[in-house]
Design an enzyme around this catalytic site. Sequence first.
Site, short mmCIF file in Angstrom:
data_model
loop_
_atom_site.label_atom_id
_atom_site.label_comp_id
_atom_site.label_asym_id
_atom_site.label_seq_id
_atom_site.Cartn_x
_atom_site.Cartn_y
_atom_site.Cartn_z
N HIS A 2 15.66 11.73 13.09
CA HIS A 2 14.48 11.90 13.94
C HIS A 2 13.51 10.73 13.77
CE1 HIS A 2 12.58 14.60 10.60
NE2 HIS A 2 12.38 13.32 10.34
N HIS A 3 13.75 9.90 12.76
CA HIS A 3 12.95 8.68 12.62
C HIS A 3 13.53 7.55 13.46
CE1 HIS A 3 10.64 10.30 9.22
NE2 HIS A 3 11.76 10.92 8.91
N ARG A 56 1.59 0.89 15.63
CA ARG A 56 1.22 0.81 14.23
C ARG A 56 1.60 -0.57 13.69
NH1 ARG A 56 5.97 4.24 11.09
NH2 ARG A 56 5.03 3.44 9.18
N TYR A 115 10.01 15.42 1.61
CA TYR A 115 9.91 16.76 1.04
C TYR A 115 9.70 16.72 -0.46
CZ TYR A 115 10.27 18.69 5.51
OH TYR A 115 9.97 19.01 6.80
N SER A 173 13.63 5.91 -13.19
CA SER A 173 12.59 6.74 -13.78
C SER A 173 12.56 8.13 -13.13
CB SER A 173 11.24 6.04 -13.63
OG SER A 173 10.19 6.95 -13.74
N SER A 174 12.63 8.15 -11.79
CA SER A 174 12.55 9.44 -11.09
C SER A 174 13.75 10.32 -11.42
CB SER A 174 12.53 9.26 -9.58
OG SER A 174 11.40 8.56 -9.20
N TRP A 203 7.21 -0.37 4.51
CA TRP A 203 7.81 0.33 3.36
C TRP A 203 9.23 0.77 3.69
CZ3 TRP A 203 9.38 5.38 1.87
CH2 TRP A 203 9.34 6.34 2.89
N THR A 209 8.72 26.38 7.36
CA THR A 209 7.40 25.86 7.03
C THR A 209 6.34 26.83 7.52
OG1 THR A 209 8.35 23.69 7.43
CG2 THR A 209 5.99 23.78 7.08
N LYS A 240 5.86 29.74 5.21
CA LYS A 240 5.00 29.47 4.04
C LYS A 240 3.53 29.62 4.41
CE LYS A 240 6.93 27.48 0.90
NZ LYS A 240 7.60 27.20 -0.22
N SER A 292 0.59 27.65 -3.92
CA SER A 292 1.01 29.04 -4.13
C SER A 292 0.53 29.59 -5.47
CB SER A 292 2.54 29.16 -4.06
OG SER A 292 3.00 28.64 -2.85
N GLU A 305 12.93 12.50 0.87
CA GLU A 305 11.81 11.95 0.10
C GLU A 305 10.48 12.55 0.55
OE1 GLU A 305 11.37 10.04 -2.47
OE2 GLU A 305 9.24 9.54 -2.27
N ASP A 322 8.30 22.56 -25.25
CA ASP A 322 8.16 21.18 -24.77
C ASP A 322 9.21 20.98 -23.69
OD1 ASP A 322 7.91 18.32 -24.56
OD2 ASP A 322 7.02 18.33 -26.55
N HIS A 382 14.02 11.06 4.53
CA HIS A 382 13.49 12.36 4.91
C HIS A 382 13.41 13.33 3.75
CE1 HIS A 382 11.54 15.02 7.57
NE2 HIS A 382 12.16 15.95 6.89
N HIS A 431 0.85 -1.21 0.00
CA HIS A 431 0.00 0.00 0.00
C HIS A 431 0.88 1.25 0.00
CE1 HIS A 431 -2.64 3.18 1.58
NE2 HIS A 431 -1.86 3.26 2.65
C1 HEM Z 1 -7.65 5.94 1.09
C2 HEM Z 1 -6.89 6.56 1.93
C3 HEM Z 1 -5.92 5.82 2.81
C4 HEM Z 1 -6.20 4.95 3.81
C5 HEM Z 1 -7.58 4.48 4.28
C6 HEM Z 1 -4.96 4.51 4.35
C7 HEM Z 1 -4.82 3.60 5.37
C8 HEM Z 1 -3.63 3.11 5.83
C9 HEM Z 1 -3.49 2.10 6.82
C10 HEM Z 1 -4.66 1.42 7.54
C11 HEM Z 1 -2.18 1.88 7.02
C12 HEM Z 1 -1.56 0.86 7.95
C13 HEM Z 1 -1.17 1.44 9.22
C14 HEM Z 1 -0.49 0.42 10.07
O1 HEM Z 1 -0.96 -0.73 10.13
O2 HEM Z 1 0.51 0.77 10.68
C15 HEM Z 1 -1.46 2.75 6.15
C16 HEM Z 1 -0.09 2.84 6.08
C17 HEM Z 1 0.60 3.75 5.28
N1 HEM Z 1 0.03 4.60 4.35
FE1 HEM Z 1 -1.94 4.84 4.00
N2 HEM Z 1 -3.94 5.12 3.69
C18 HEM Z 1 -4.48 5.94 2.73
C19 HEM Z 1 -3.79 6.73 1.84
C20 HEM Z 1 -2.41 6.86 1.79
C21 HEM Z 1 -1.69 7.72 0.87
C22 HEM Z 1 -2.33 8.57 -0.20
C23 HEM Z 1 -0.37 7.59 1.17
C24 HEM Z 1 0.84 8.23 0.56
C25 HEM Z 1 0.84 9.10 -0.35
C26 HEM Z 1 -0.26 6.66 2.25
C27 HEM Z 1 0.93 6.30 2.82
C28 HEM Z 1 1.07 5.33 3.79
C29 HEM Z 1 2.32 4.94 4.37
C30 HEM Z 1 3.70 5.52 4.06
C31 HEM Z 1 2.04 3.94 5.30
C32 HEM Z 1 3.03 3.22 6.20
C33 HEM Z 1 3.24 1.82 5.77
C34 HEM Z 1 4.20 1.14 6.68
O3 HEM Z 1 3.92 1.09 7.88
O4 HEM Z 1 5.24 0.69 6.18
N3 HEM Z 1 -1.52 6.23 2.61
N4 HEM Z 1 -2.38 3.49 5.42
CU LIG Z 2 11.85 12.81 8.50
#
Ligand code: HEM
Ligand SMILES: [Cu+2]
Lengths: 526, 376
Positions: free
Chosen positions: A303-304, A451, A258, A170-171, A143, A329, A332, A269, A256, A107, A254, A78
């Site tokens: 800090h993580h 979590r 940003y 790609s990035s 992740w 921040t 801004k 803006s 990332e 372009d 970190h 996810h």
């Molecule tokens: C539909 C909206 C979203 C829902 C309902 C949702 C829900 C969740 C849930 C339930 C978790 C797991 C938390 C856990 O068990 O610790 C999670 C983890 C995470 N989500 Fe989302 N999320 C959503 C959107 C997003 C978006 C848009 C992003 C990034 C742009 C994102 C980034 C992350 C990240 C980085 C984690 C941490 C995964 C990890 O623990 O390795 N989420 N999310």
């Molecule tokens: Cu950080």
Amino acid sequence: MTTVTDSHDDHHDHGPAKGWMRWITTTNHKDIGTLYLVFALIMFMLGGAMAMIIRLELFQPGLQFIDPGFFNQLTTVHALVMIFGGVMPAFVGLANWMLPIMIGGPDMALPRMNNWSFWILPFAFAMLLGTFFMDGGAPAGGWTIYPPLVLQGGNGFPFMVFAIHMMGISSVMGAINVIVTILNMRAPGMTLMKMPLFVWTWFITAYLLIAVMPVLAGAVTMLLTDRFFDTSFFSAAGGGDPVLFQHIFWFFGHPEVYILILPAFGIVSSIIPTFARKPLFGYSSMVYATSSIAFLSFIVWAHHMFTVGMPLEGELFFMYATMLIAVPTGVKVFNWISTMWKGSMTFETPMLFAIGFVIMFTIGGFSGLMLAIAPADFQYHDTYFVVAHFHYVLVTGAVYSIMASVYYWIPKWTGNMYDEKLGQWHFWLSTVSVNVLFFPQHFLGLAGMPRRIPDYSVQFTEFNMWSSIGGFAFGLSQVFFCYIVYKTIKGGEKATDEVWEGADGLEWTLSSPPPYHSFTTAPEIK
Amino acid sequence: MNKLKQLFAAGIASTFMSSVAYAEYGLNMPVGVTETSRQIYDLHMLILWVCVVIGVVVFGAMIYSMIYHRKSQGAVASQFHESMTAEIVWTVIPFIILIVMAIPATNVLIDMHDGSESDMTVKVTGYQWKWRYEYIGEDVSFFSSLDAKSNEARQVGSDIDPSTVENYLLNVDHPLVIPVGKKVRFLLTASDVIHSWWVPDFGWKKDAIPGFVNEAWVVVDEPGVYRGQCAELCGRDHGFMPIVVEVKTEADYAIWLADQKNAAAAAKLAAIEDLDPRELKRKGKKVYRANCVACHQKKGEGVPGVFPAIKGSAIATGDINEHINIIMNGKAGTAMAGFKDQLSDVELAAVVTYQRNSLGNKVGDAVQPAEIAVLR
Ligand code: HEM
Ligand SMILES: [Cu+2]
Ligand SMILES: [Cu+2]
């Protein structure tokens, strides 16, 4: 291949190639921008679908549907899909569409590389998602892919590593293109300090990408050799150090975060001045604030890692440096509010999302400031408080800015106005549900829910139910968003060239939709 | 589908109508029972209120502007767009607020790093998925894993309602016991992957990292039972390795410690006796269910590509010495940890015998605790 779709042959008009091959071979910045945006939308829906399963399992205590191992795979993928497949490609798509137009160029500077940097992505994600069907399933170490845990994964592990390599390539290619375009393709008179902030923030983001994506590539390669070639970079038993990985990862990680938010700053803006009918307040201080955030983002990574057991001096340094980021921040946010102040505001959908961004990103910023206080982080770390924090900055931050820009620019892209009434509905449905979804998670975390757990003790039930209900509603709202976008592409009230009454910028001087080659003769810059 | 409907009906009913059922849910960080945890709570409340005040000012200005500076109110846009004074003011004021925040935070951090002059030391080792506690200098050590009732209820489709299980997921078979009012130093490490030891009432969590020893300490003011969980993702059963600490008065603690020492001596004696193979198999099943199923699965079928099957395994049906070796010493670089320190001679003998003569295997031999003791 001897023909090029946009070859400047007298017998061709300057339009796109016919048929579906257009999308494979295109080197046109708008076509590629569209590809990126569509890809990002698909990835959002996929990553969202995974989140729905997670929230379903977390709806009440006990394990009703899925195995804990599969739960970990879902959270891991996810996050990877949302970050690398959703937010980043969406921003690159916006950059492709808007940067050449905003600086008055025809372009992107490197069109073939542009094509390639997009077409790597579908393969990278096919590989990543394919791991679900391999022995041992998808990667399940979070992740953050910390060893030694991630090395226990099944056959999917090396595929994840290669997928990350491809996303990184790609990035970096995309970032090089952005920098070269901005430095070389500006219309005469478009000095750096006249560029719109979206261009500026992307310019800085591109440098961040080039600086840190190779670091991630190095880190995952070291994991790969640890697993398959008997190195022990991260294994204490072989003289290595598992904490070293965390340092390398967050040195990437970190900056990332940003990368995921600076382009959003640029978008907001652009939008707020339009709907306040008033120039952006403090343009140059916005540029300096963005630069200092980018610089500071390289010296706060640990800090993580406050709980890994750093020496006192280390913890103090990273605490102070992190608190310092709050200053630019804050600048801004104050500038955005001053832009609104004494304006003449209207609240069309893009403005609603931009204001939603400012408010909810600030809430995420507050919890970020709390997390910076190292002793308090000993309690907050790895709890749902953190989950709430990063979803406020990522979903109501980055994703809201992307939705704002879609509403803001889609009339320009398609020549059709979106349905304002539906847009407003989408905003309010999303905003109510996203807060029901993520706000209670602050309480869960403070009350002690870790979590990344598939099941929890019963005192956490109530807030988890709220959160799941909010989650399902938010998910449905985004299906609705897909419909609105589809409807706009298909037709609608014709948009004028200027589209918005208070709009300022080169993109509004072109027709809606713009010609296939944006500015073939350079516009005059005032 | 029916199951889904039921679930939602039940869920929504209990959310909206009977909040009493889960009345004890928490909203805020616990104040805790140590000096450190109180200091951290105070820091948390301080920064929270700072954020609330800033939030009220910032959002207040925004909302005011949104109400009075809208076009429909006839507002005409002014065109000001710069003010050096304003930029300086809102750079300097936040900076000062941050310094005011940093001072108490620094003091708390310095205090927490002072683990000197402790009264006793407990070594905490994280395993997938349990904790081991060793009382340094006391010759007492034991494992602490999720209690049997929670473990039964948490299986997928167990149909046991978690709210009927006392302290669901927050209970263990052998809690850590420490005396009240003493400075207890913890040395934290792990044997396989990174874990994190966290009891919210003590105010901190600290990672347990293989190959590293981290240090932390507590002085608990009140006797009682304090619960926590592993906080670092450590694999499949990360959510199921809770921590329970019983804080006893000094006298009760002394009695408890003496009991532990006696029990350890008795266990040593028992290990020397030979056991009937059937008895070994029976014991082995328990050991297997408690320590091995998470990976090798209930019927020994394993998980393809990750955890090998025991059923028909070349090792579990081949040379018994190889078999004993992999269980005692594990296999470096894989998820198969050595169980030498985790299991007693009797338990090791039992699980080897069980794997060879059950789970679809029929080798027919057995190993006795005394033979294991020789291999240590
Ligand atoms: C539909 C909206 C979203 C829902 C309902 C949702 C829900 C969740 C849930 C339930 C978790 C797991 C938390 C856990 O068990 O610790 C999670 C983890 C995470 N989500 Fe989302 N999320 C959503 C959107 C997003 C978006 C848009 C992003 C990034 C742009 C994102 C980034 C992350 C990240 C980085 C984690 C941490 C995964 C990890 O623990 O390795 N989420 N999310
Ligand atoms: Cu950080
Ligand atoms: Cu864990």
